[in-house]
Design an enzyme around this catalytic site. Structure first.
Site, mmCIF file in Angstrom:
data_model
loop_
_atom_site.group_PDB
_atom_site.id
_atom_site.type_symbol
_atom_site.label_atom_id
_atom_site.label_comp_id
_atom_site.label_asym_id
_atom_site.label_seq_id
_atom_site.Cartn_x
_atom_site.Cartn_y
_atom_site.Cartn_z
ATOM 1 N N SER A 1 -19.111 -8.175 0.181
ATOM 2 C CA SER A 1 -17.894 -8.262 1.247
ATOM 3 C C SER A 1 -17.640 -9.585 1.718
ATOM 4 O O SER A 1 -17.692 -9.925 2.800
ATOM 5 C CB SER A 1 -18.294 -7.089 2.150
ATOM 6 O OG SER A 1 -19.635 -7.367 2.727
ATOM 7 N N GLY B 1 37.039 12.664 16.468
ATOM 8 C CA GLY B 1 38.351 12.433 15.952
ATOM 9 C C GLY B 1 38.573 10.956 16.042
ATOM 10 O O GLY B 1 37.769 10.207 16.542
ATOM 11 N N SER C 1 -28.079 -13.414 -3.017
ATOM 12 C CA SER C 1 -28.915 -13.594 -1.591
ATOM 13 C C SER C 1 -30.192 -12.767 -1.263
ATOM 14 O O SER C 1 -30.803 -13.193 -0.530
ATOM 15 C CB SER C 1 -27.625 -13.508 -0.739
ATOM 16 O OG SER C 1 -27.330 -12.374 -0.377
ATOM 17 N N ASP D 1 43.981 10.978 17.552
ATOM 18 C CA ASP D 1 43.903 12.463 16.984
ATOM 19 C C ASP D 1 44.124 13.286 18.125
ATOM 20 O O ASP D 1 44.188 14.511 17.795
ATOM 21 C CB ASP D 1 42.623 12.665 16.434
ATOM 22 C CG ASP D 1 42.683 12.089 15.011
ATOM 23 O OD1 ASP D 1 43.770 11.745 14.339
ATOM 24 O OD2 ASP D 1 41.542 11.922 14.372
ATOM 25 N N ASP E 1 52.695 20.679 15.898
ATOM 26 C CA ASP E 1 54.088 20.799 16.393
ATOM 27 C C ASP E 1 54.956 19.521 15.773
ATOM 28 O O ASP E 1 56.101 19.681 15.914
ATOM 29 C CB ASP E 1 54.030 20.779 18.057
ATOM 30 C CG ASP E 1 53.090 19.628 18.441
ATOM 31 O OD1 ASP E 1 52.189 19.207 17.978
ATOM 32 O OD2 ASP E 1 53.624 18.853 19.657
ATOM 33 N N LYS F 1 -29.491 -9.235 -0.863
ATOM 34 C CA LYS F 1 -28.834 -8.032 0.129
ATOM 35 C C LYS F 1 -29.690 -6.852 -0.614
ATOM 36 O O LYS F 1 -30.107 -5.974 0.301
ATOM 37 C CB LYS F 1 -27.441 -8.007 -0.085
ATOM 38 C CG LYS F 1 -26.617 -8.750 0.208
ATOM 39 C CD LYS F 1 -25.142 -8.671 0.081
ATOM 40 C CE LYS F 1 -24.744 -8.751 -1.278
ATOM 41 N NZ LYS F 1 -24.797 -9.767 -2.203
ATOM 42 N N SER F 2 -29.414 -6.714 -1.921
ATOM 43 C CA SER F 2 -29.810 -5.273 -2.492
ATOM 44 C C SER F 2 -31.466 -4.982 -2.307
ATOM 45 O O SER F 2 -31.971 -4.157 -2.051
ATOM 46 C CB SER F 2 -29.355 -5.299 -4.026
ATOM 47 O OG SER F 2 -27.989 -5.169 -4.162
#
Lengths: 309, 637
Positions: free
Chosen positions: B548, B37, B478, B41, B174, B480-481
């Site tokens: 890579s 509240g 280079s 309150d 009240d 690689k393969s």
């Protein structure tokens, strides 16, 4: 599983004591799983008895993986010292007893030294013991219902390297996710009984048949009346005032501490149900038997900031 | 039955038959609720009243209360109930509560834990904390003020935390002459707001905390109100833990209990569902399955256990399971994911930093997590969605979260136990946020790890080899393969099971959608790495031949593989040599500006620093270089 079985299952509800027990066990396991060097503060009182019982449950069939630490003042009731040894042995746990050497040397006692007695034996003694053994987490049996300032205490309470409590530095505790991380030198006080009330403790002791100090039950004991408090003459160190003669009264204790500081209540309640009955029908709260918070209602909070539990 | 009658009967029972009383009270249930509240309150007064009326106040406390009421009270000579619950000395003097306090009271049916949270606007954090453990919320409204901004805020938070049971307590009736019209006016306004929030139902009760109307006993001042009293409703409202029993079984493992070599138990508190001896279970995230051998407790073994209980389970099989894992029923496991959408409530003075790693604790595990910029921040007063770059203290926003490993979870709305989390600052260790998982992001959703019995060791063993990933890196041209191809032939001749991945066979299929920008090169390598990992799981010796060019990606691939399985081979050919060879004519094109982002020309090649092997193709023939690589591979096998 059949749906009928499921349905009948869902009507089962854990009782409040089962939920409190499960929560306390969960807290203990979380804390121990992430602590380096935990310890359980053991004061031999009924809350400690409950906490120890819960620890046995949490780690069963292993014994609780930490020692018990009793920060002794040398002024506890004789019955407490007797139960202390037995309880540790029954649990299969190591018992460490620490007495502040400076207080030993100076012979600090509650008769001549007033509040220095609590400060040196308990507050300083606790800090010294934690530092000496390098404990990073200490379980304590404090409950939130004990006193107004404790209603806001967290389940995990963080203390600085100098063991001070700072209300501003406490962490929010959400769901059952406890953040147990701490910086070097910081330590944690963990309160697994936070959500228990005094009545819960008594009911649990009754239900689980937990061994407690016989002083909680009424018996004829020698007492003197000191400013409205009935003080038990537990050993020969108790200085009697002029003309003061210990009287045999049927009394029991609602809390236990140093015998010269703990007021007894006149009672015929000699069994646990009778004690609970009396407690429920009585009109004074538990802490009233302790001399420590009579000064002002905020004194407990000051004690906490200084490092007393 | 009225409250005072009840307490009379209770007292009589205590006095006359304490054993019957104890028996009755051992079977009480427990309800946790939160009161919220605004500042005036009358929240503290209401809680004080509940404690007072349920006889939780002792005479000495009452004496304290009476003297405190005269010193600090706001009720003249009357008792100020609020003083019973206002805690710390400093705030008592300020007359406001500034934290969450927990209060306890009990009736014959139930024990109650009340989270008392402050109405102050800046303390969203405390309310969320209090609401996180609540079964029910009491939202207080001053009948004279009606629905305030803070009422909306509190209702939003209560709903956010998933509390289904909401009481709208229209207080201080009240002071408005117990006006039925005023009451319904407020109820109507609130109903409109509740509907906006998605609150399905709430119970309005006209009360006066100060005068005690409709708290414990039905008030004669509100004959037009037919509903339950506040306490009556609290005694009958459903409890979360009970409702979780119908959900599938889940338990986060807190602690592995190994007292000796013969016992290995998994301890935890059941989050949802029930479990019985013999039930088939699954451990997440690994996905391994077994059956429950026993449910161990200090009080003896159980045949079954239910949500809320703290237990220890043992399994029929030796299954890997440790703290942080979640044990679920085998045929209805929860999801496992590493990316989520979630709502965050920020609780720290230091604002959220998107992209910064925080610690995230969910269930019983803690891991590193990063948070994106908020998708939006919620203005809890207007419910508007605002754009925001961060979240400040007490701000609420929706973010994406990414964790450093896959975790078992459930949506918060389904199961708060596996959907609620906290964020922790890694430096200060402060709890900086509360979070609620909405769902896993599409990428990681619904992918269960299927535990397989034939694992990578078994795959490799049947081939009589150990898996390897031999990663050739170097400039275009280079060699690689060429070298990788000879290596594969030699290994094949030796009876080894191999596979060669190279730029050409991958870029024509798997990576057809990728170009040659830096981002695409990174993704290209990531995918190749994942494929190589799967093939190594299959027990193969994988050879890859990719330029890579970036160190970070080669490191990423290395970290994906098992320790010792990755072997980086740098085919070290100077640019001028490779360019002179120019087998595919690519350098010429690049130099002519017809090929963008060509490594060595207008895109960098970062030389390996810690390659397992370097082959120099200027001094060695391809055949000799391949022979050296094969020797190195076999030496490690």
């Amino acid at each position: 599983m059949t749906s009928t079985a499921q349905k009948s299952m869902s009507s089962d509800t854990l009782t409040h004591l089962q939920r409190l027990e499960a929560e306390s066990i969960h807290i203990m396991r979380e804390v121990v799983a992430t602590a380096e060097n935990p310890v359980m503060l053991y004061s031999v009182g009924k809350d400690s008895a409950c906490m120890l019982h819960l620890a046995k449950k949490a780690f069963y069939p292993a014994p609780p993986p930490f020692p018990l630490l009793h920060v002794d003042t040398t002024w506890k009731f004789q019955d407490m010292y007797a139960l202390r040894e037995k309880a540790a042995a029954d649990a299969g746990m190591e018992l460490l007893v620490y007495q502040n050497p400076e207080a030993v040397e100076k012979g600090i006692n509650p008769f001549d030294h007033g509040s220095l007695h609590t400060d040196m034996w308990k507050t300083d003694g606790l800090k010294q013991a934690l530092t000496k053994y390098g404990f990073d987490v200490a379980f304590g049996g404090a409950r939130r219902d004990e006193e107004k300032s404790r209603a806001k205490e967290r389940i995990l309470s963080f203390r600085s390297a100098s063991h001070r409590w700072d209300p501003k530095q406490q962490r929010p505790e959400l769901w059952k996710l406890y953040n147990t991380r701490k910086a070097k030198g910081e330590s944690i006080r963990a309160f697994p009984l936070s959500n228990w009330t005094e009545l819960d403790i008594w009911q649990y002791i009754h239900l689980e048949n937990i061994d407690i100090v016989p002083l909680y039950y009424a018996a004829p004991r020698p007492v003197v009346d000191r400013g409205g408090m009935l003080i038990m003459v537990d050993d020969a160190r108790m200085p009697l005032l002029e003309g003061e003669v210990p009287m045999m009264r049927s009394v029991r204790f609602r809390t236990l501490g140093c015998y010269p500081l703990t007021g007894a209540v006149e009672s015929e309640a000699a069994t646990l149900p009778e004690v609970i009955q009396e407690m429920l029908l009585t009109t004074t709260s538990e802490r009233q038997g302790r001399a420590i918070d009579h000064d002002q209602s905020a004194s407990m909070e000051k004690k906490k900031q200084e490092g007393y539990f | 039955m009225s409250g005072s009658d009840q307490s009379y009967i209770t007292d009589t029972l205590i006095a006359e038959d304490i054993d019957a009383y104890l028996h009755k009270h051992q079977h009480k249930t427990m309800l946790r609720f939160i009161t919220c509240g605004s500042v005036d309150d009358g929240k503290s007064t209401l809680i004080g009243r509940l404690l007072y009326d349920s006889k939780m106040i002792f005479e000495d406390q009452l004496a304290n209360l009476e003297s405190d009421s005269r010193a600090h009270g706001t009720q003249g000579q009357g008792i100020d109930f609020a003083l019973l619950v206002d805690g710390l000395a400093a705030e008592r003097e300020q007359g406001i509560t500034i934290d969450v306090a927990y209060r306890f009271f009990a009736t014959d049916k139930r024990k109650f834990i009340v989270a008392d949270t402050p109405g102050h606007e800046q303390y969203t954090r405390n309310m969320v904390t209090g609401a996180s453990t609540a079964d029910l919320a009491v939202i207080l409204v001053d009948a004279r003020q009606g629905i305030l901004t803070q009422t909306r805020r509190h209702s939003y938070l209560v709903n956010l935390l998933g509390i289904k049971n909401i009481v709208l307590a229209v207080n201080k009736m009240d002071l408005v002459g117990y006006s039925q019209e005023r009451f319904y006016e407020i109820v109507k306004e609130y109903a409109h707001f509740a509907e906006q929030l998605g609150i399905k139902s709430f119970l309005p009760i006209p009360i006066s905390g100060l005068a005690g109307d409709n708290i414990v006993t039905r008030s004669e001042n509100t004959p037009w109100y037919q509903g339950p009293t506040l306490l009556g409703h609290l005694e009958d409202a459903p409890i979360n833990a009970t409702q979780m029993q119908d959900a599938p079984f889940r338990m986060a493992v807190q602690w592995v209990n190994r007292p000796n070599l013969d016992f290995r138990g998994f301890a935890g508190q059941i989050g949802s569902g029930t479990i019985a001896k013999g039930d088939a279970i699954r451990v997440l995230p690994s996905g391994k399955t077994s059956r429950v051998k026993s449910i161990v407790t200090y009080d003896g073994q159980l045949d079954r256990a239910m949500a809320g209980q703290s237990i220890t389970l043992t399994f029929e099989d030796e299954v890997d399971c440790s703290r942080g894992d979640v044990i679920t029923v085998a045929d209805a496991p929860c999801e496992v994911a590493d990316q989520f959408e979630a709502t965050l409530v920020w609780m720290d003075e230091a604002e959220m930093l998107p992209g910064r790693p925080y610690l995230l604790k969910i269930g019983t595990q803690t891991m590193t997590a990063t948070v994106t910029e908020p998708k939006y921040e919620v203005n809890v007063n207007t419910l508007e969605h605002l754009t925001s770059q961060t979240l400040a203290v007490n701000a609420i926003g929706v973010v994406n979260i990414s964790t450093d490993r896959a975790i078992p979870f459930e949506a918060y709305a389904q199961n708060p136990d596996l959907g609620g989390f906290i964020l922790i600052d890694r430096m200060t260790n402060a709890t900086v946020a509360a979070g609620m998982v909405h769902f896993a992001l599409r990428r990681s959703q619904n992918i269960h790890w299927q535990a397989v019995d034939i694992d990578r060791t078994a795959h490799a063993a049947i081939k009589g080899q150990q898996a390897r990933v031999v990663w050739f890196t170097g400039l275009s041209g280079s060699g690689k393969s060429t070298i990788a191809n000879i290596v594969e032939k030699k290994l094949h001749a030796l009876g080894k099971h191999t596979f060669l991945l190279d730029g050409d066979n991958v870029r024509h299929g798997l990576n057809r959608d990728l170009g040659f920008t830096d981002a695409d090169r990174v993704e290209n390598i990531r995918r190749v790495g994942e494929v190589a990992k799967l093939m190594s799981d299959a027990g193969l010796i994988v050879l890859t031949a990719f330029i890579s060019p970036f160190r970070a990606e080669r490191r990423m691939v290395r970290e994906m593989m098992e320790t010792g399985e990755f072997m980086e081979v740098h085919v070290n050919t100077p640019l001028e040599v490779a360019e002179a060879r120019d087998v595919k004519g690519l350098y010429k094109k690049a130099r002519a500006g017809n090929l963008k982002n060509f490594t060595g020309i207008d895109s960098p090649y970062e030389q390996p620093e810690n390659a397992e092997m370097t082959v120099n193709t200027v001094e060695l023939t391809a055949e000799d270089a391949a022979e050296q690589v094969v020797a190195a591979i076999l030496a490690g096998l």
